[in-house]
Design a protein around this motif. Structure first.
Motif, PDB file in Angstrom:
ATOM      1  N   ASP A   1       0.645  -1.352   0.425  1.00 33.35           N
ATOM      2  CA  ASP A   1       0.250  -0.040   0.096  1.00 33.35           C
ATOM      3  C   ASP A   1       0.828   1.127  -0.444  1.00 33.35           C
ATOM      4  OD1 ASP A   1      -2.423  -1.305  -0.523  1.00 33.35           O
ATOM      5  OD2 ASP A   1      -3.229   0.239   1.819  1.00 33.35           O
TER       6      ASP A   1
ATOM      7  N   LYS B   1       2.344   1.754  -3.571  1.00 35.63           N
ATOM      8  CA  LYS B   1       0.976   1.966  -4.622  1.00 35.63           C
ATOM      9  C   LYS B   1       0.691   3.770  -4.478  1.00 35.63           C
ATOM     10  CE  LYS B   1      -2.626  -0.745  -5.276  1.00 35.63           C
ATOM     11  NZ  LYS B   1      -3.664  -1.360  -4.826  1.00 35.63           N
TER      12      LYS B   1
ATOM     13  N   LEU C   1      -5.285   6.106   6.655  1.00 40.07           N
ATOM     14  CA  LEU C   1      -5.096   5.246   5.265  1.00 40.07           C
ATOM     15  C   LEU C   1      -5.145   3.958   6.510  1.00 40.07           C
ATOM     16  CD1 LEU C   1      -5.299   3.899   2.836  1.00 40.07           C
ATOM     17  CD2 LEU C   1      -2.730   3.788   1.963  1.00 40.07           C
TER      18      LEU C   1
ATOM     19  N   THR D   1      -4.862   1.055   5.568  1.00 39.26           N
ATOM     20  CA  THR D   1      -4.324  -0.597   5.649  1.00 39.26           C
ATOM     21  C   THR D   1      -4.797  -1.702   6.895  1.00 39.26           C
ATOM     22  OG1 THR D   1      -2.669   0.523   4.342  1.00 39.26           O
ATOM     23  CG2 THR D   1      -2.295  -1.835   4.547  1.00 39.26           C
ATOM     24  N   ASN D   2      -5.294  -2.613   6.300  1.00 38.25           N
ATOM     25  CA  ASN D   2      -5.063  -4.216   6.882  1.00 38.25           C
ATOM     26  C   ASN D   2      -5.484  -3.837   8.414  1.00 38.25           C
ATOM     27  OD1 ASN D   2      -4.217  -6.640   6.828  1.00 38.25           O
ATOM     28  ND2 ASN D   2      -3.345  -6.492   8.172  1.00 38.25           N
TER      29      ASN D   2
ATOM     30  N   GLN E   1      -9.700   3.268   2.825  1.00 41.33           N
ATOM     31  CA  GLN E   1      -9.681   2.083   3.110  1.00 41.33           C
ATOM     32  C   GLN E   1      -8.994   1.646   2.012  1.00 41.33           C
ATOM     33  OE1 GLN E   1     -10.458   1.177   5.546  1.00 41.33           O
ATOM     34  NE2 GLN E   1     -11.990   2.281   6.311  1.00 41.33           N
ATOM     35  N   SER E   2      -8.220   2.367   1.342  1.00 38.45           N
ATOM     36  CA  SER E   2      -7.085   2.297  -0.365  1.00 38.45           C
ATOM     37  C   SER E   2      -6.599   3.187  -0.253  1.00 38.45           C
ATOM     38  CB  SER E   2      -7.563   2.135  -1.209  1.00 38.45           C
ATOM     39  OG  SER E   2      -8.601   2.313  -1.915  1.00 38.45           O
ATOM     40  N   PRO E   3      -5.077   3.200  -1.050  1.00 38.89           N
ATOM     41  CA  PRO E   3      -4.703   3.957  -1.790  1.00 38.89           C
ATOM     42  C   PRO E   3      -5.521   5.396  -2.530  1.00 38.89           C
ATOM     43  CG  PRO E   3      -3.311   2.489  -1.376  1.00 38.89           C
ATOM     44  CD  PRO E   3      -4.614   2.436  -1.455  1.00 38.89           C
ATOM     45  N   GLU E   4      -6.149   4.733  -3.252  1.00 37.75           N
ATOM     46  CA  GLU E   4      -6.953   5.182  -4.578  1.00 37.75           C
ATOM     47  C   GLU E   4      -8.145   5.776  -3.571  1.00 37.75           C
ATOM     48  OE1 GLU E   4      -5.475   1.139  -6.738  1.00 37.75           O
ATOM     49  OE2 GLU E   4      -5.808   2.496  -4.762  1.00 37.75           O
ATOM     50  N   ASP E   5      -8.280   5.272  -2.469  1.00 39.78           N
ATOM     51  CA  ASP E   5      -9.641   6.118  -1.670  1.00 39.78           C
ATOM     52  C   ASP E   5      -9.465   7.175  -1.544  1.00 39.78           C
ATOM     53  OD1 ASP E   5     -11.757   7.001  -0.325  1.00 39.78           O
ATOM     54  OD2 ASP E   5     -11.362   5.663   1.330  1.00 39.78           O
TER      55      ASP E   5
END
Length: 194
Positions: free
Chosen positions: A25, A28, A138, A140-141, A172-176
């Motif tokens: 993550d 990314k 962020l 992650t996990n 909830q994600s790098p894109e988010d």
């Protein structure tokens, strides 16, 4: 008029002993920051998630700015080679001030006490009206699930105003995370005392 965002500060762990999902993550996110046209501002380390994120941003053609206190830089942790600009500060407080000065938005990715302290300060600055930068955590996990629960407990028990839920964003994600920052309007100012 909305300020044009140029640089994103990433707070992150300098540990090399984490689960692979955190490095994935971080990398990314670094690539997305660069591909979205932002510069990356970070703690200047050649270790851990800091290095994974900054290295990926640099490889994707992004500008990278590192800031490290003199004591840590002298210990061999500094990564000036991968930075377009590298700043050495007297101590940790000066480092945080420089990170803040160079950035237009902040993202906390997985980290320990240092990351927690950095993101807490940014939330407090925004709460008191000293900043109106987008602030993203962020998750992650699910690492920050207990922190989000703690924030809710603080709000529910009256230690912080309910409006302050909007001071930070849980991605909830790098894109988010990048989507939130790219669409941030910054129209509201917060000055809440409790």
């Amino acid at each position: 008029m909305t300020k044009v965002l140029k640089n994103i500060c990433v707070f992150a762990s300098a540990s090399n002993d984490l689960a692979e999902i955190y490095y994935q993550d971080a990398q990314k996110l670094g690539r997305l920051i660069a591909k979205s046209g932002y510069g990356l501002v970070y703690g200047g380390s050649r270790r851990g998630l800091m290095y994974a994120c900054a290295g990926a941003a640099k490889q994707a053609g992004g500008k990278v700015y590192g800031i490290m206190p003199e004591k840590l830089a002298e210990s061999g942790l500094a990564n000036p080679e991968d930075c377009d600009e590298f700043f050495v500060t007297e101590g940790m407080r000066e480092r945080k001030a420089k990170l803040d000065e160079l950035s237009d938005a902040v993202i906390a990715i997985a980290g320990g006490f240092g990351t927690l302290e950095e993101i807490s300060e940014m939330i407090t600055q925004k709460q008191l009206g000293y900043s109106n930068k987008p602030i993203v955590i962020l998750n992650t996990n699910g690492l920050y699930d207990p922190l989000v629960e703690f924030f809710e407990n603080v709000i529910n028990q009256g230690f912080a105003d309910k409006e302050l839920r909007t001071v930070y964003y849980i991605a909830q994600s790098p894109e988010d995370a990048l989507n939130y920052i790219s669409n941030y309007k910054g129209e509201k100012s917060y000055i809440k005392y409790r």
